[in-house]
Design a protein around this motif. Structure first.
Motif: not given
Length: 284
Positions: A175-204
């Motif tokens: 703010i003091a140096k008058d810099v403009t920030i454009y921020s980008i958050g990367i990552g999907a909301d849902v991801m299928l993950q394999q486990s011993l109990f089968g496939t489950r949906r997780v938030n990565p």
């Protein structure tokens, strides 16, 4: 018939000499070709790109050209296209994880910036996420120009877990140096993950600190974006092209190409050719 041949022989050197003389005079007049107008890059816009290389960037929850890839590979592809379009901008590249490093200082050489991005590797600067240090380094490395648009493009998939400077402290500096920030958050909301109990949906993206990224953008006059896939990332960059358009009032120049060597070369060829001809065929 013999008289005609003799008269022709007498006229030939005069014609060739006159032609060589005319070509030499033309060469001495320095003829030039005025090319089409081209843009000269201005120094009115500076954009620093800060890329997260923390361990979570290896999560394979992104689709690219029909294949599932990790977050960094997707970012390299789409961000590389964005870099190529920023004609006239001075670009810099910061890589951050445990610490923040200046990979490419501010330059008009977009190819070098893109190459440095392509050559970046996960684990190169650690496994954590020093968002505050990345912002502070970007602010420090901007040139002190009053009329420069100082833009920081911050790309991350997590929250601040390392570094000497907190995001809040870095925000004050921006703010003091008058810099403009454009921020980008990367990552999907849902991801299928394999486990011993089968496939489950997780938030990565459960570790993504959208609240802080939004605050960083809003308080510096920028904007926060969420990229859940490569299509979303491409749309974000298209919006950035509109929010921070490339300078339209660039200076232009028309390149000049020297042409004197063409008549000069032709005169030289004629004179050498004639000398060879009279030595080889004296009856000409």
């Amino acid at each position: 018939s013999e008289n005609i041949t003799i008269q022709t022989n007498k006229k030939s050197p005069r014609i060739i000499l006159a032609l060589c003389w005319s070509l030499t005079v033309l060469a001495l007049s320095q003829p030039e070709w005025l090319g089409d107008a081209i843009d000269i890059p201005t120094e009115g816009r500076e954009m620093m790109i800060a890329v997260d290389l923390s361990g979570s960037m290896q999560i394979e929850d992104m689709s690219l050209h029909g294949s599932t890839v990790n977050r960094l590979d997707m970012l390299k592809e789409v961000l590389g296209n964005f870099i190529e379009r920023r004609i006239g901008d001075r670009l810099g590249l910061i890589l951050f994880a445990d610490d923040a490093y200046m990979q490419t200082p501010m330059t008009f050489d977009r190819e070098t910036v893109k190459q440095m991005l392509d050559e970046s590797e996960l684990g190169l600067v650690g496994r954590k996420t020093a968002i505050g240090d990345a912002i502070a380094l970007a602010v420090k490395r901007f040139d002190a120009k009053q009329k420069s648009n100082k833009i920081l493009l911050l790309l991350t998939d997590g929250q601040n877990t390392a570094g000497k400077i907190t995001p809040e402290q870095a925000l004050e500096l921006a703010i003091a140096k008058d810099v403009t920030i454009y921020s980008i958050g990367i990552g999907a909301d849902v991801m299928l993950q394999q486990s011993l109990f089968g496939t489950r949906r997780v938030n990565p993206s459960s570790e993504l600190d959208e609240k802080t990224l939004t605050k960083l953008a809003q308080q510096t006059g920028g904007k926060y974006f969420r990229a859940k896939d490569s299509e979303g990332m491409e749309l974000i960059y298209s919006l950035l092209d509109q929010l921070e358009p490339i300078e339209q009032d660039q200076q232009q120049m028309r390149p000049l190409t020297a042409l004197f060597y063409w008549p000069l070369s032709l005169a030289l060829l004629l004179s050498v050719g004639y000398l060879l001809a009279i030595n080889l065929f004296p009856f000409i």
